[in-house]
Design an enzyme around this catalytic site. Structure first.
Site, PDB file in Angstrom:
ATOM      1  N   CYS A 138       2.104   1.821  12.485  1.00 43.34           N
ATOM      2  CA  CYS A 138       3.283   2.630  12.190  1.00 43.34           C
ATOM      3  C   CYS A 138       3.560   3.652  13.283  1.00 43.34           C
ATOM      4  CB  CYS A 138       3.096   3.360  10.879  1.00 43.34           C
ATOM      5  SG  CYS A 138       2.269   2.376   9.674  1.00 43.34           S
TER       6      CYS A 138
ATOM      7  N   GLN B  47      -7.700  -0.180   3.539  1.00 41.47           N
ATOM      8  CA  GLN B  47      -8.509  -0.805   4.593  1.00 41.47           C
ATOM      9  C   GLN B  47      -9.891  -1.235   4.095  1.00 41.47           C
ATOM     10  OE1 GLN B  47      -7.582  -1.623   7.698  1.00 41.47           O
ATOM     11  NE2 GLN B  47      -5.588  -0.633   7.734  1.00 41.47           N
TER      12      GLN B  47
ATOM     13  N   GLY C 253       0.813  -1.210   0.000  1.00 41.16           N
ATOM     14  CA  GLY C 253       0.000   0.000   0.000  1.00 41.16           C
ATOM     15  C   GLY C 253       0.848   1.263   0.000  1.00 41.16           C
TER      16      GLY C 253
ATOM     17  N   THR D 124      11.657  -7.407 -11.373  1.00 43.71           N
ATOM     18  CA  THR D 124      11.040  -8.725 -11.540  1.00 43.71           C
ATOM     19  C   THR D 124       9.890  -8.867 -10.553  1.00 43.71           C
ATOM     20  OG1 THR D 124      13.142  -9.602 -12.260  1.00 43.71           O
ATOM     21  CG2 THR D 124      11.522 -11.219 -11.493  1.00 43.71           C
TER      22      THR D 124
ATOM     23  N   HIS E 244      -1.778  -7.661   2.473  1.00 42.26           N
ATOM     24  CA  HIS E 244      -1.724  -8.199   3.842  1.00 42.26           C
ATOM     25  C   HIS E 244      -2.839  -7.688   4.741  1.00 42.26           C
ATOM     26  CE1 HIS E 244       0.243  -4.951   6.387  1.00 42.26           C
ATOM     27  NE2 HIS E 244       0.493  -4.460   5.185  1.00 42.26           N
TER      28      HIS E 244
ATOM     29  N   ASN F 261      -7.659   4.025   8.773  1.00 40.95           N
ATOM     30  CA  ASN F 261      -7.111   2.848   9.437  1.00 40.95           C
ATOM     31  C   ASN F 261      -7.174   2.927  10.959  1.00 40.95           C
ATOM     32  OD1 ASN F 261      -5.143   4.882   8.422  1.00 40.95           O
ATOM     33  ND2 ASN F 261      -3.789   3.850   9.867  1.00 40.95           N
TER      34      ASN F 261
END
Ligand code: PLP
Length: 388
Positions: A325, A179, A71, A237, A201, A151
Protein backbone atom coordinates in the site's frame (compact mmCIF):
# COMPACT_ATOMS: atom_id res chain seq x y z
CA UNK A 1 12.43 -14.26 -18.55
CA UNK A 2 11.62 -16.59 -15.67
CA UNK A 3 10.37 -14.38 -12.86
CA UNK A 4 11.14 -14.94 -9.21
CA UNK A 5 8.35 -13.83 -6.91
CA UNK A 6 9.58 -12.76 -3.48
CA UNK A 7 6.67 -10.56 -2.46
CA UNK A 8 4.33 -13.06 -0.81
CA UNK A 9 3.39 -10.61 1.96
CA UNK A 10 1.82 -8.31 -0.64
CA UNK A 11 -0.25 -11.16 -1.98
CA UNK A 12 0.09 -14.86 -2.66
CA UNK A 13 -0.70 -16.67 -5.89
CA UNK A 14 -4.01 -18.50 -5.57
CA UNK A 15 -3.40 -22.20 -4.92
CA UNK A 16 -4.50 -24.30 -7.92
CA UNK A 17 -6.60 -26.48 -5.57
CA UNK A 18 -8.33 -23.33 -4.35
CA UNK A 19 -9.15 -22.26 -7.90
CA UNK A 20 -10.51 -25.76 -8.58
CA UNK A 21 -12.72 -25.62 -5.48
CA UNK A 22 -14.07 -22.19 -6.47
CA UNK A 23 -14.91 -22.85 -10.11
CA UNK A 24 -18.26 -24.68 -9.67
CA UNK A 25 -19.52 -21.75 -7.61
CA UNK A 26 -19.32 -19.47 -10.63
CA UNK A 27 -21.37 -21.83 -12.79
CA UNK A 28 -23.54 -24.74 -11.61
CA UNK A 29 -23.61 -23.87 -7.91
CA UNK A 30 -24.39 -20.20 -8.42
CA UNK A 31 -27.22 -19.76 -5.91
CA UNK A 32 -27.89 -16.91 -3.53
CA UNK A 33 -27.36 -18.31 -0.02
CA UNK A 34 -30.46 -16.43 1.17
CA UNK A 35 -32.79 -18.27 -1.27
CA UNK A 36 -34.76 -21.10 0.22
CA UNK A 37 -34.79 -23.27 -2.92
CA UNK A 38 -32.25 -25.91 -3.92
CA UNK A 39 -29.64 -23.54 -5.38
CA UNK A 40 -29.85 -21.23 -2.38
CA UNK A 41 -29.47 -24.04 0.10
CA UNK A 42 -26.57 -25.52 -1.82
CA UNK A 43 -24.80 -22.16 -1.68
CA UNK A 44 -25.64 -21.69 1.99
CA UNK A 45 -24.21 -25.13 2.76
CA UNK A 46 -20.95 -24.19 1.04
CA UNK A 47 -20.67 -20.93 3.00
CA UNK A 48 -21.29 -22.71 6.29
CA UNK A 49 -18.74 -25.39 5.45
CA UNK A 50 -16.13 -22.70 4.81
CA UNK A 51 -17.09 -20.96 8.05
CA UNK A 52 -16.43 -24.14 10.03
CA UNK A 53 -13.00 -24.50 8.38
CA UNK A 54 -12.02 -20.93 9.19
CA UNK A 55 -13.30 -21.27 12.76
CA UNK A 56 -11.40 -24.53 13.28
CA UNK A 57 -8.12 -23.03 12.13
CA UNK A 58 -8.19 -20.42 14.90
CA UNK A 59 -10.05 -22.49 17.53
CA UNK A 60 -13.20 -20.36 17.35
CA UNK A 61 -16.88 -21.30 17.06
CA UNK A 62 -18.35 -21.07 13.59
CA UNK A 63 -20.96 -18.48 14.65
CA UNK A 64 -18.08 -16.21 15.72
CA UNK A 65 -16.81 -15.84 12.13
CA UNK A 66 -18.13 -13.04 9.90
CA UNK A 67 -16.97 -13.06 6.28
CA UNK A 68 -15.81 -9.70 4.96
CA UNK A 69 -14.34 -8.28 1.77
CA UNK A 70 -10.83 -8.69 3.18
CA UNK A 71 -8.46 -7.70 5.95
CA UNK A 72 -9.12 -3.98 5.55
CA UNK A 73 -12.83 -4.40 6.11
CA UNK A 74 -12.24 -6.71 9.08
CA UNK A 75 -10.00 -4.08 10.70
CA UNK A 76 -12.46 -1.25 9.98
CA UNK A 77 -15.34 -3.35 11.28
CA UNK A 78 -13.55 -4.21 14.53
CA UNK A 79 -12.50 -0.66 15.37
CA UNK A 80 -15.50 1.34 14.21
CA UNK A 81 -17.91 -1.40 15.23
CA UNK A 82 -16.69 -1.52 18.82
CA UNK A 83 -16.11 2.24 19.11
CA UNK A 84 -19.62 3.20 17.94
CA UNK A 85 -21.32 0.49 20.02
CA UNK A 86 -19.50 1.37 23.25
CA UNK A 87 -19.50 5.17 23.21
CA UNK A 88 -21.50 5.16 26.43
CA UNK A 89 -18.60 3.38 28.18
CA UNK A 90 -15.75 5.54 26.95
CA UNK A 91 -13.96 7.11 24.02
CA UNK A 92 -10.36 5.95 24.36
CA UNK A 93 -8.61 3.53 21.99
CA UNK A 94 -5.13 2.05 22.35
CA UNK A 95 -3.18 0.89 19.32
CA UNK A 96 0.45 0.77 18.20
CA UNK A 97 2.43 3.06 15.94
CA UNK A 98 3.30 0.22 13.53
CA UNK A 99 -0.19 -0.91 12.54
CA UNK A 100 -1.29 -1.41 8.96
CA UNK A 101 -3.09 1.58 7.44
CA UNK A 102 -6.29 -0.50 7.68
CA UNK A 103 -6.10 0.10 11.45
CA UNK A 104 -4.45 3.52 11.52
CA UNK A 105 -6.93 5.20 9.15
CA UNK A 106 -10.07 4.08 11.02
CA UNK A 107 -8.37 5.31 14.21
CA UNK A 108 -7.78 8.70 12.58
CA UNK A 109 -11.40 8.85 11.52
CA UNK A 110 -12.50 8.01 15.05
CA UNK A 111 -10.26 10.81 16.37
CA UNK A 112 -12.10 13.22 14.09
CA UNK A 113 -15.36 11.90 15.57
CA UNK A 114 -14.30 12.71 19.14
CA UNK A 115 -12.47 9.55 20.21
CA UNK A 116 -8.97 9.80 21.59
CA UNK A 117 -6.31 7.35 20.40
CA UNK A 118 -3.00 6.38 22.04
CA UNK A 119 -0.44 5.16 19.49
CA UNK A 120 2.02 3.13 21.54
CA UNK A 121 5.70 3.32 20.66
CA UNK A 122 7.73 0.20 19.76
CA UNK A 123 11.32 -0.78 20.48
CA UNK A 124 14.11 -1.05 17.89
CA UNK A 125 12.75 -4.47 16.79
CA UNK A 126 9.19 -3.25 16.36
CA UNK A 127 7.92 -4.84 19.58
CA UNK A 128 5.16 -3.31 21.66
CA UNK A 129 5.97 -3.59 25.38
CA UNK A 130 2.92 -5.15 27.09
CA UNK A 131 3.53 -3.00 30.20
CA UNK A 132 3.14 0.09 28.03
CA UNK A 133 -0.33 -1.18 27.12
CA UNK A 134 -1.14 -1.56 30.81
CA UNK A 135 0.07 1.96 31.54
CA UNK A 136 -1.94 3.46 28.68
CA UNK A 137 -5.27 2.08 29.93
CA UNK A 138 -7.67 4.63 31.40
CA UNK A 139 -11.21 4.27 32.69
CA UNK A 140 -12.34 5.47 29.25
CA UNK A 141 -10.52 2.79 27.23
CA UNK A 142 -12.91 0.65 25.20
CA UNK A 143 -10.64 -1.23 22.78
CA UNK A 144 -6.99 -2.20 22.39
CA UNK A 145 -5.78 -3.10 18.90
CA UNK A 146 -2.27 -4.47 18.40
CA UNK A 147 -1.29 -6.39 15.28
CA UNK A 148 -0.16 -10.01 15.53
CA UNK A 149 2.67 -9.89 12.98
CA UNK A 150 3.90 -6.82 11.21
CA UNK A 151 3.57 -6.90 7.43
CA UNK A 152 6.72 -4.87 6.76
CA UNK A 153 9.33 -6.19 9.17
CA UNK A 154 7.72 -9.49 10.20
CA UNK A 155 7.99 -8.93 13.96
CA UNK A 156 5.56 -11.11 15.94
CA UNK A 157 4.04 -9.26 18.88
CA UNK A 158 3.46 -10.65 22.39
CA UNK A 159 -0.28 -10.88 21.84
CA UNK A 160 -1.09 -13.41 24.58
CA UNK A 161 0.52 -11.14 27.20
CA UNK A 162 -1.42 -8.14 25.96
CA UNK A 163 -4.55 -10.32 25.88
CA UNK A 164 -4.17 -11.04 29.60
CA UNK A 165 -3.85 -7.34 30.38
CA UNK A 166 -6.93 -6.50 28.31
CA UNK A 167 -8.93 -9.25 29.96
CA UNK A 168 -7.95 -8.17 33.49
CA UNK A 169 -9.06 -4.64 32.63
CA UNK A 170 -12.27 -5.82 30.94
CA UNK A 171 -11.39 -4.11 27.65
CA UNK A 172 -12.03 -5.51 24.18
CA UNK A 173 -8.88 -6.68 22.42
CA UNK A 174 -8.49 -6.81 18.64
CA UNK A 175 -5.55 -8.14 16.67
CA UNK A 176 -4.86 -7.84 12.97
CA UNK A 177 -3.61 -11.35 12.23
CA UNK A 178 -3.68 -10.98 8.44
CA UNK A 179 -0.01 -11.95 8.12
CA UNK A 180 -0.19 -14.78 10.68
CA UNK A 181 -3.27 -16.85 9.98
CA UNK A 182 -2.47 -19.84 7.79
CA UNK A 183 1.26 -19.51 8.40
CA UNK A 184 1.73 -19.97 12.13
CA UNK A 185 -0.81 -21.58 14.50
CA UNK A 186 -3.28 -19.02 15.86
CA UNK A 187 -5.64 -19.80 18.74
CA UNK A 188 -8.04 -17.05 19.77
CA UNK A 189 -8.38 -18.47 23.28
CA UNK A 190 -4.67 -18.78 23.94
CA UNK A 191 -4.22 -15.24 22.65
CA UNK A 192 -7.15 -13.90 24.66
CA UNK A 193 -8.46 -11.82 21.78
CA UNK A 194 -12.08 -10.73 21.28
CA UNK A 195 -11.66 -9.76 17.63
CA UNK A 196 -9.21 -10.99 15.01
CA UNK A 197 -8.80 -9.99 11.34
CA UNK A 198 -7.90 -12.37 8.52
CA UNK A 199 -7.50 -12.14 4.76
CA UNK A 200 -7.66 -14.98 2.21
CA UNK A 201 -5.20 -13.59 -0.35
CA UNK A 202 -2.32 -13.77 2.12
CA UNK A 203 -2.71 -17.53 2.47
CA UNK A 204 -3.09 -18.69 -1.15
CA UNK A 205 -6.80 -17.89 -1.28
CA UNK A 206 -8.55 -15.36 -3.55
CA UNK A 207 -8.44 -11.58 -3.20
CA UNK A 208 -11.45 -9.66 -1.92
CA UNK A 209 -12.45 -11.98 0.90
CA UNK A 210 -11.50 -12.20 4.54
CA UNK A 211 -13.09 -12.58 7.93
CA UNK A 212 -13.43 -11.02 11.33
CA UNK A 213 -13.54 -13.30 14.35
CA UNK A 214 -15.92 -11.79 16.91
CA UNK A 215 -15.98 -13.46 20.33
CA UNK A 216 -19.52 -14.30 21.45
CA UNK A 217 -20.93 -11.46 23.53
CA UNK A 218 -18.79 -8.70 21.95
CA UNK A 219 -20.87 -5.56 21.47
CA UNK A 220 -20.33 -3.95 18.08
CA UNK A 221 -22.29 -2.10 15.41
CA UNK A 222 -22.90 -3.97 12.12
CA UNK A 223 -20.49 -3.02 9.36
CA UNK A 224 -23.08 -2.78 6.63
CA UNK A 225 -26.79 -2.36 6.97
CA UNK A 226 -29.26 -4.02 4.66
CA UNK A 227 -30.17 -7.68 4.48
CA UNK A 228 -29.82 -10.20 7.25
CA UNK A 229 -26.69 -11.96 6.04
CA UNK A 230 -23.94 -12.94 8.48
CA UNK A 231 -26.37 -12.87 11.41
CA UNK A 232 -27.15 -9.22 10.63
CA UNK A 233 -23.58 -8.16 11.25
CA UNK A 234 -22.59 -7.66 7.61
CA UNK A 235 -25.34 -7.18 5.04
CA UNK A 236 -24.84 -7.97 1.32
CA UNK A 237 -25.05 -11.15 -0.70
CA UNK A 238 -22.09 -13.32 0.20
CA UNK A 239 -19.06 -13.62 -2.09
CA UNK A 240 -19.80 -17.29 -2.63
CA UNK A 241 -16.82 -18.41 -4.77
CA UNK A 242 -14.51 -16.24 -2.65
CA UNK A 243 -15.71 -17.69 0.64
CA UNK A 244 -15.45 -21.24 -0.73
CA UNK A 245 -11.89 -20.46 -1.91
CA UNK A 246 -11.03 -19.01 1.49
CA UNK A 247 -12.30 -22.20 3.15
CA UNK A 248 -10.21 -24.39 0.84
CA UNK A 249 -7.11 -22.23 1.40
CA UNK A 250 -7.56 -22.50 5.14
CA UNK A 251 -7.98 -26.27 4.92
CA UNK A 252 -4.74 -26.59 2.93
CA UNK A 253 -2.92 -24.22 5.28
CA UNK A 254 -3.89 -26.38 8.25
CA UNK A 255 -2.31 -29.40 6.57
CA UNK A 256 0.85 -27.72 5.29
CA UNK A 257 1.61 -25.03 7.85
CA UNK A 258 4.06 -26.78 10.14
CA UNK A 259 6.27 -28.15 7.32
CA UNK A 260 6.16 -24.82 5.51
CA UNK A 261 7.14 -22.96 8.64
CA UNK A 262 10.32 -25.04 8.95
CA UNK A 263 11.17 -24.88 5.27
CA UNK A 264 10.69 -21.12 5.05
CA UNK A 265 12.60 -20.42 8.25
CA UNK A 266 15.58 -22.23 6.73
CA UNK A 267 15.35 -20.31 3.45
CA UNK A 268 14.81 -17.00 5.26
CA UNK A 269 17.89 -17.54 7.41
CA UNK A 270 19.97 -18.43 4.34
CA UNK A 271 18.87 -15.21 2.69
CA UNK A 272 19.56 -13.04 5.74
CA UNK A 273 22.99 -14.58 6.29
CA UNK A 274 23.89 -14.27 2.61
CA UNK A 275 22.83 -10.62 2.43
CA UNK A 276 24.79 -9.71 5.57
CA UNK A 277 27.91 -11.44 4.25
CA UNK A 278 27.76 -10.02 0.76
CA UNK A 279 26.60 -6.45 1.28
CA UNK A 280 28.34 -4.26 3.83
CA UNK A 281 26.47 -1.50 5.73
CA UNK A 282 23.32 -3.61 5.75
CA UNK A 283 21.11 -4.27 8.75
CA UNK A 284 18.22 -6.60 9.35
CA UNK A 285 15.01 -4.76 10.29
CA UNK A 286 12.62 -6.41 12.72
CA UNK A 287 13.20 -8.94 15.46
CA UNK A 288 15.97 -11.49 14.82
CA UNK A 289 13.94 -14.46 16.09
CA UNK A 290 10.38 -13.33 16.90
CA UNK A 291 9.60 -12.85 13.23
CA UNK A 292 7.58 -14.44 10.46
CA UNK A 293 9.40 -17.33 8.78
CA UNK A 294 8.78 -15.69 5.42
CA UNK A 295 10.05 -12.17 6.10
CA UNK A 296 13.41 -10.59 5.30
CA UNK A 297 13.57 -6.82 5.62
CA UNK A 298 16.90 -5.05 5.35
CA UNK A 299 18.13 -1.48 5.21
CA UNK A 300 21.00 -1.00 2.82
CA UNK A 301 22.91 2.22 3.47
CA UNK A 302 23.54 4.74 0.67
CA UNK A 303 20.92 3.35 -1.72
CA UNK A 304 17.21 3.93 -2.22
CA UNK A 305 14.80 1.04 -1.68
CA UNK A 306 12.85 1.98 -4.82
CA UNK A 307 16.00 1.83 -6.96
CA UNK A 308 16.78 -1.64 -5.64
CA UNK A 309 13.23 -2.82 -6.32
CA UNK A 310 13.25 -1.43 -9.87
CA UNK A 311 16.66 -2.91 -10.65
CA UNK A 312 15.67 -6.28 -9.20
CA UNK A 313 12.54 -6.17 -11.34
CA UNK A 314 14.69 -5.67 -14.45
CA UNK A 315 16.45 -8.91 -13.49
CA UNK A 316 13.12 -10.70 -13.01
CA UNK A 317 12.99 -10.57 -9.22
CA UNK A 318 9.86 -9.15 -7.55
CA UNK A 319 10.48 -7.62 -4.12
CA UNK A 320 9.15 -4.57 -2.31
CA UNK A 321 10.20 -1.65 -0.18
CA UNK A 322 7.60 -2.32 2.49
CA UNK A 323 3.88 -2.70 2.39
CA UNK A 324 2.23 -2.89 -1.02
CA UNK A 325 0.00 0.00 0.00
CA UNK A 326 2.82 2.43 0.70
CA UNK A 327 5.22 1.33 -2.04
CA UNK A 328 3.73 3.81 -4.49
CA UNK A 329 4.21 6.72 -2.10
CA UNK A 330 7.54 8.36 -1.41
CA UNK A 331 6.90 8.69 2.30
CA UNK A 332 9.32 6.61 4.36
CA UNK A 333 7.72 3.71 6.18
CA UNK A 334 5.97 4.73 9.41
CA UNK A 335 6.93 1.32 10.79
CA UNK A 336 10.66 1.82 10.30
CA UNK A 337 10.52 5.38 11.61
CA UNK A 338 8.67 4.16 14.72
CA UNK A 339 11.48 1.62 15.23
CA UNK A 340 13.94 4.50 15.38
CA UNK A 341 15.47 4.31 11.89
CA UNK A 342 16.55 7.57 10.30
CA UNK A 343 14.74 8.78 7.17
CA UNK A 344 17.75 7.68 5.11
CA UNK A 345 17.79 4.19 6.58
CA UNK A 346 14.04 3.88 6.13
CA UNK A 347 14.36 4.96 2.48
CA UNK A 348 17.01 2.28 1.96
CA UNK A 349 14.78 -0.59 3.03
CA UNK A 350 14.02 -3.64 0.98
CA UNK A 351 11.59 -6.45 1.77
CA UNK A 352 11.74 -10.00 0.44
CA UNK A 353 8.87 -12.25 1.50
CA UNK A 354 9.01 -15.94 0.73
CA UNK A 355 6.27 -18.49 0.25
CA UNK A 356 5.07 -21.86 -0.95
CA UNK A 357 6.80 -21.80 -4.32
CA UNK A 358 10.08 -20.22 -3.18
CA UNK A 359 13.08 -22.48 -3.83
CA UNK A 360 16.67 -22.55 -2.65
CA UNK A 361 17.70 -21.81 -6.22
CA UNK A 362 15.64 -18.59 -6.14
CA UNK A 363 17.30 -17.52 -2.91
CA UNK A 364 20.72 -18.18 -4.47
CA UNK A 365 19.75 -16.07 -7.47
CA UNK A 366 18.62 -13.17 -5.27
CA UNK A 367 21.91 -13.38 -3.37
CA UNK A 368 23.83 -13.24 -6.61
CA UNK A 369 21.88 -10.37 -8.15
CA UNK A 370 21.33 -7.94 -5.26
CA UNK A 371 25.00 -7.35 -4.30
CA UNK A 372 25.70 -6.46 -7.94
CA UNK A 373 22.79 -4.01 -8.01
CA UNK A 374 23.84 -2.40 -4.72
CA UNK A 375 27.43 -1.99 -5.94
CA UNK A 376 26.16 -0.32 -9.14
CA UNK A 377 23.81 2.00 -7.27
CA UNK A 378 26.39 2.89 -4.67
CA UNK A 379 28.89 3.77 -7.37
CA UNK A 380 26.59 6.58 -8.48
CA UNK A 381 25.04 7.39 -5.12
CA UNK A 382 25.03 11.02 -4.01
CA UNK A 383 24.27 9.64 -0.52
CA UNK A 384 27.58 7.78 -0.43
CA UNK A 385 29.51 10.72 -1.93
CA UNK A 386 28.16 13.10 0.71
CA UNK A 387 29.07 10.58 3.40
CA UNK A 388 32.72 10.32 2.28
N1 PLP B 1 -3.50 -5.89 7.62
C1 PLP B 1 -2.28 -6.33 7.29
C2 PLP B 1 -1.27 -6.59 8.37
C3 PLP B 1 -1.94 -6.53 5.96
O1 PLP B 1 -0.72 -6.95 5.63
C4 PLP B 1 -2.92 -6.27 4.96
C5 PLP B 1 -2.59 -6.38 3.53
O2 PLP B 1 -1.57 -5.92 3.06
C6 PLP B 1 -4.19 -5.83 5.37
C7 PLP B 1 -4.45 -5.65 6.70
C8 PLP B 1 -5.27 -5.56 4.38
O3 PLP B 1 -5.82 -6.77 3.89
P1 PLP B 1 -6.68 -6.78 2.54
O4 PLP B 1 -5.72 -6.56 1.42
O5 PLP B 1 -7.30 -8.15 2.51
O6 PLP B 1 -7.71 -5.72 2.66
Amino acid sequence: MKRIYLDYAATTPTHPEVVKAMLPYFTDAFGNPSSIHFHGQEAKGAIEEARVKVANLINARDEEIVFTSGGTEADNFALKGVAFANEDKGNHIITSSIEHHAVIEPCKLLERRGFSVTYLPVDEYGLVEPDEVRRAITDKTIIISVMHANNEVGTIERIAEIGKIAKEAGIYFHTDAVQMVGHIPVDVNELGVDLLSMSAHKLYGPKGVGALYIRKGTKLVAFMHGGEQERRRRASTENLPGVVGFGKAVELAGQEMSEEEKRLTYLRDQLVKGLMERIDHTRLNGHPTMRLPSNVNVSVDYVEGESMVLNLDLEGICASTGSACSSSSLEPSHVLLAMGLSHEQAHGSLRFTLGKWTTEEEIRRALEVLPRIVAKLRAMSPLLKSHR
